[in-house]
Design an enzyme around this catalytic site. Structure first.
Site, PDB file in Angstrom:
ATOM      1  N   LEU A   1       0.843  -1.365   0.014  1.00  0.00           N
ATOM      2  CA  LEU A   1       0.028  -0.272   0.137  1.00  0.00           C
ATOM      3  C   LEU A   1       0.717   1.315  -0.120  1.00  0.00           C
ATOM      4  CD1 LEU A   1      -2.684  -1.182   2.698  1.00  0.00           C
ATOM      5  CD2 LEU A   1      -3.028  -0.973   0.106  1.00  0.00           C
ATOM      6  N   GLY A   2       1.846   1.133   0.436  1.00  0.00           N
ATOM      7  CA  GLY A   2       3.014   2.449   0.619  1.00  0.00           C
ATOM      8  C   GLY A   2       4.204   1.960   1.477  1.00  0.00           C
TER       9      GLY A   2
ATOM     10  N   GLY B   1       7.572   3.875   3.370  1.00  0.00           N
ATOM     11  CA  GLY B   1       8.229   5.007   4.115  1.00  0.00           C
ATOM     12  C   GLY B   1       9.597   4.812   4.763  1.00  0.00           C
ATOM     13  N   GLY B   2       9.866   5.660   5.505  1.00  0.00           N
ATOM     14  CA  GLY B   2      11.410   5.455   6.219  1.00  0.00           C
ATOM     15  C   GLY B   2      11.402   4.381   7.180  1.00  0.00           C
ATOM     16  N   GLN B   3      10.249   4.343   7.739  1.00  0.00           N
ATOM     17  CA  GLN B   3      10.119   3.329   9.046  1.00  0.00           C
ATOM     18  C   GLN B   3       9.401   1.974   8.512  1.00  0.00           C
ATOM     19  OE1 GLN B   3       8.013   5.100  12.289  1.00  0.00           O
ATOM     20  NE2 GLN B   3       8.410   6.997  11.701  1.00  0.00           N
ATOM     21  N   GLY B   4       9.099   1.740   7.378  1.00  0.00           N
ATOM     22  CA  GLY B   4       8.890   0.339   7.172  1.00  0.00           C
ATOM     23  C   GLY B   4       7.734   0.488   5.590  1.00  0.00           C
ATOM     24  N   THR B   5       7.291  -1.068   5.269  1.00  0.00           N
ATOM     25  CA  THR B   5       6.444  -1.039   4.190  1.00  0.00           C
ATOM     26  C   THR B   5       4.916  -1.574   4.667  1.00  0.00           C
ATOM     27  OG1 THR B   5       8.251  -1.617   3.017  1.00  0.00           O
ATOM     28  CG2 THR B   5       6.053  -2.180   2.026  1.00  0.00           C
ATOM     29  N   VAL B   6       3.983  -1.023   4.102  1.00  0.00           N
ATOM     30  CA  VAL B   6       2.779  -1.361   4.391  1.00  0.00           C
ATOM     31  C   VAL B   6       2.039  -2.174   3.621  1.00  0.00           C
ATOM     32  CG1 VAL B   6       0.345  -0.558   5.337  1.00  0.00           C
ATOM     33  CG2 VAL B   6       2.432   0.901   5.689  1.00  0.00           C
TER      34      VAL B   6
ATOM     35  N   ASP C   1       5.065  14.276  13.603  1.00  0.00           N
ATOM     36  CA  ASP C   1       5.232  14.151  12.205  1.00  0.00           C
ATOM     37  C   ASP C   1       3.925  14.498  11.649  1.00  0.00           C
ATOM     38  OD1 ASP C   1       6.395  13.882   9.667  1.00  0.00           O
ATOM     39  OD2 ASP C   1       6.433  11.616   9.945  1.00  0.00           O
TER      40      ASP C   1
END
Length: 732
Positions: A427-428, A430-435, A546
């Site tokens: 789904l998306g 980012g810097g903290q992980g993948t969804v 954030d």
């Protein structure tokens, strides 16, 4: 499934062991090799004419012979052997195509081929010479063991001589001479007789005989006559003694040719090829003769010795000496004779060995499962500790958090839910992980966040998000359903928000779905309410740290859901700020926090002011299309107001839908949120109240009166704007 496969493998091994260890005679194979097994493949013709077998390396048809010397054609007459097609009348006959010689039979073991070879004759009183060089440069020679050269006249011709020479006539291999007397007529050399016949003589040919010249000479004397013919010919001597009667012109007789192949096959346990020392070299290379090893029978010339098959000596008592008192056990290339008592003993040994192996396999399989299970438990414990399980327990205990409503998912459940984290489910990122989008076994659609944990700092962010979300229960904040810590990287399971992020709708509006002012104002009001809850109503004040449009999700009814609490922090009631390493997203970052590293609740207000400006203008927080000084939307917004270009940056759709008083009220609120001094910004609770008032009455409440007049937006209202003029991006 794995257990079934393991059981099948065990049973197969047991069966093989029983067969190997039990010396019981179970059947016999045919000793005779089938005719079809002598050819290289099933598409090749196996015989020709009157059951003349054509074994490999000879063959009929392309790909059926080892090289062109061994090509055989099957035709109905011998007038044209260059074609492989049958023509004419009568049964077909095989011919060696290169020599146009009819094939009578082929012997693999002796490496010979019998062919029909023309005889040499002379029917006048002149010297006659014939050259025979067909076999030159071929892998064939005349067999000196089987063939002899025969000299024979048809009448009593005196003083004629028949001889054979080397092809160039320089070396004589021998000859016969007739003698005449008035009493006995023709007398031939007695030392070269033809068995019981007295009308001929024989000449033994040398070895490696591949070409020769024949010569018949007859000087004119008072005793001789010119009537009748004289004959000289090579012939299979055994056939000559038993079948030959009278020669005639243009006659052919059987001749035996020896042959060898040009290339030796690799040796094996069943067949072998050796240099044939009886044959001459073939075009500079030695020829080879192949044979099956002892205990094997078949065609050794087939590649990889596929034709050499084991002879089952136990199938024929004449091939073994076991008798009636011993059992015969066939082996590869040989056999064994075992006493009856030995057979029973061997059966016992075989069964015992099989049972022993079975016990070992079952024990090994069970041990493997136990060890694997223990290893998995240890690995899960290791992952749990590494992924902050102990730290999470400590945080939840110290913060009086509660995971009672959250679930600890197994790694198998989440792998199945995401189709083993298939890239199509993302789904998306980012810097903290993948969804990933996933579906649980009960049919619930969820969002699964697979963290990218590399160091301890990121681990703390993950644990922090779990702790904070476990304390939050708000309709406009994404709900945490559970987590999984037993995998290599930790996993968080959230409720699935169907309609993506606010940023996507602002940057990609279309006629099918466009964010109306009512929707934008409702989203702003819901996000402000969620932040007000975090700052003022949560068990401990929480700073999100954030806030941005990509962290605001829209559900199926386009209600706002605040997400991504990886960098959020809880504080005690007596704290006013956090001193931390600067983190956030450029364009939303509070300038005061950037300078001092002190994050306050007003820092979240500044970030929300940027989101509110995005909703009002449709512009991005950072844009490369604007001039360098106003790439930041916050700067661009404030400069437009101060330069009296406010309506130039408001979204066209809003200009058409909304009253000017309502837009001015929102502009005032955005300007106050974006104040460079944090103390002069409103709190999130005040922002939420102001937005609720604007939503309800369409204008600002009396709350704004507490601010200085300088904080108000000074905007000149133009009549042209009321008529719906087209806005354009302004610059200062």
């Amino acid at each position: 499934m794995k257990r079934v496969i393991m059981f099948q493998m065990i049973m197969m091994i047991i069966l093989l062991l029983c067969l190997m260890s039990t010396p019981i005679f179970t059947g016999a194979r045919n000793v005779d090799v089938n005719v079809r097994s002598n050819i290289i493949n099933s598409s090749c013709q196996a015989d020709c004419g009157n059951n003349v077998i054509i074994p490999y390396p000879f063959g009929i048809g392309a790909g059926c012979y080892v090289d062109h010397w061994f090509e055989v054609v099957c035709i109905s007459n011998n007038t044209d052997s260059s074609s492989s097609s049958s023509s004419g009348s009568g049964p077909p006959k095989p011919f060696l195509k290169r020599f146009n010689l009819e094939v009578l039979d082929i012997q693999l073991e002796e490496a010979t081929v019998r062919v029909q070879y023309p005889i040499f004759s002379k029917c006048d009183n002149f010297t006659s010479t014939g050259n025979h060089s067909e076999l030159v440069e071929s892998p064939f020679v005349f067999s000196d063991r089987t063939n002899k050269f025969i000299t024979m006249p048809m009448t009593c011709d005196c003083d004629f001589t028949t001889s054979i020479w080397s092809p160039d006539g320089s070396v004589s291999y021998g000859g016969c001479k007739s003698l005449c007397s008035s009493q006995s007529g023709l007398i031939l050399n007695s030392t070269s007789s033809c068995g019981h016949r007295t009308d001929c003589c024989t000449i033994t040919i040398p070895s490696n005989f591949g070409a020769f010249t024949t010569k018949i000479e007859q000087p004119i004397t008072p005793y001789n006559t010119i009537e009748g013919c004289k004959y000289g010919f090579l012939v299979d001597y055994l056939w000559f003694l038993s079948h030959f009667t009278t020669p005639t012109q243009n006659m052919s007789v059987p001749v035996v040719l020896k042959w060898g192949i040009a290339k030796a096959y690799d040796g094996s346990t069943s067949g072998l090829c050796k240099t044939d020392r009886d044959n001459p070299t073939f075009q500079g290379s030695s020829t080879f003769k192949c044979f099956c090893m002892s205990g094997f029978k078949g065609n050794p010339y087939l590649p990889d010795h596929e034709g050499c098959q084991d002879i089952d000596e136990c199938a024929d008592q004449t091939l073994n000496n076991c008798g009636d008192t011993r059992s015969c056990v066939n082996t590869d290339g040989s056999y064994l004779c075992i006493q009856a008592k030995d057979t029973r003993f061997s059966i016992i040994i075989g069964i015992s060995t099989s049972l022993g192996v079975l016990v070992m396999l079952i024990g090994g399989w069970w041990s493997y499962k136990v060890v694997k299970k223990k290893k998995m438990i240890k690995q899960r414990e290791k992952f749990f500790k590494r992924n902050g399980g102990l730290l999470l327990q400590k945080q939840l205990y110290s913060s009086e958090g509660n995971l009672g409503n959250n679930k600890l998912f197994s790694s198998k459940d989440l792998e199945k839910a995401t189709d083993h984290f298939n890239a199509n489910r993302i789904l998306g990122q980012g810097g903290q992980g993948t969804v990933y989008k996933g579906m649980l076994t009960d049919g619930t659609i969820v969002a699964i966040k697979r963290s990218k944990i590399i160091n301890e700092g990121q681990l703390e962010e993950f644990i922090n998000e779990v702790v904070i979300l476990s304390q939050i229960n708000h309709r406009n904040i994404v709900k945490l359903l559970g987590c999984c810590l037993e995998t290599e990287v930790p996993l968080l399971v959230y409720e699935f928000i169907a309609n993506g992020t606010l940023s996507q709708y602002l940057s990609d509006q279309n006629e099918e779905l466009s964010l109306t002012w009512e929707m934008r104002l409702r989203v702003a009001n819901e996000v402000a309410g969620a932040l007000s809850y975090l700052h003022s109503e949560a068990p401990s004040p929480i700073y999100h740290r954030d806030i941005k449009s990509t962290n605001i999700l829209l559900d199926g009814k386009y209600r706002a859901k605040l997400a991504d609490f990886g960098t959020s922090r809880s504080i005690t009631l007596d704290q006013t700020h956090l001193t931390t390493k600067v983190q956030g997203t450029f364009g939303y970052l509070d300038p005061e926090y950037f300078q001092t590293s002190q994050f306050t609740e007003k820092s979240d207000v500044y970030s929300f002011g940027v989101v509110l400006a995005e909703l009002l203008t449709g512009e991005e927080a950072i844009s490369s299309t604007r001039t360098p000084k106003i790439k930041s939307l916050a700067t661009y917004f404030v400069c437009s107001i101060e330069g009296n270009h406010f309506f130039d940056i408001v979204d066209d759709q809003i200009l058409k839908e909304v009253k000017k008083e309502e837009i001015v009220a929102i502009g005032n609120l955005v300007k106050r949120c974006l104040n460079l001094t944090g103390k002069k910004r409103p709190t999130m609770k005040e922002v939420a109240m102001e937005l609720e008032a604007i939503k309800t009455s369409g204008k600002a409440s009396n709350f704004q009166q507490k601010y200085d007049e300088n904080e108000y937006v000074k905007i000149e209202m133009y009549e042209e704007w009321d008529a719906g003029s087209t806005s354009s991006t302004g610059t200062t």
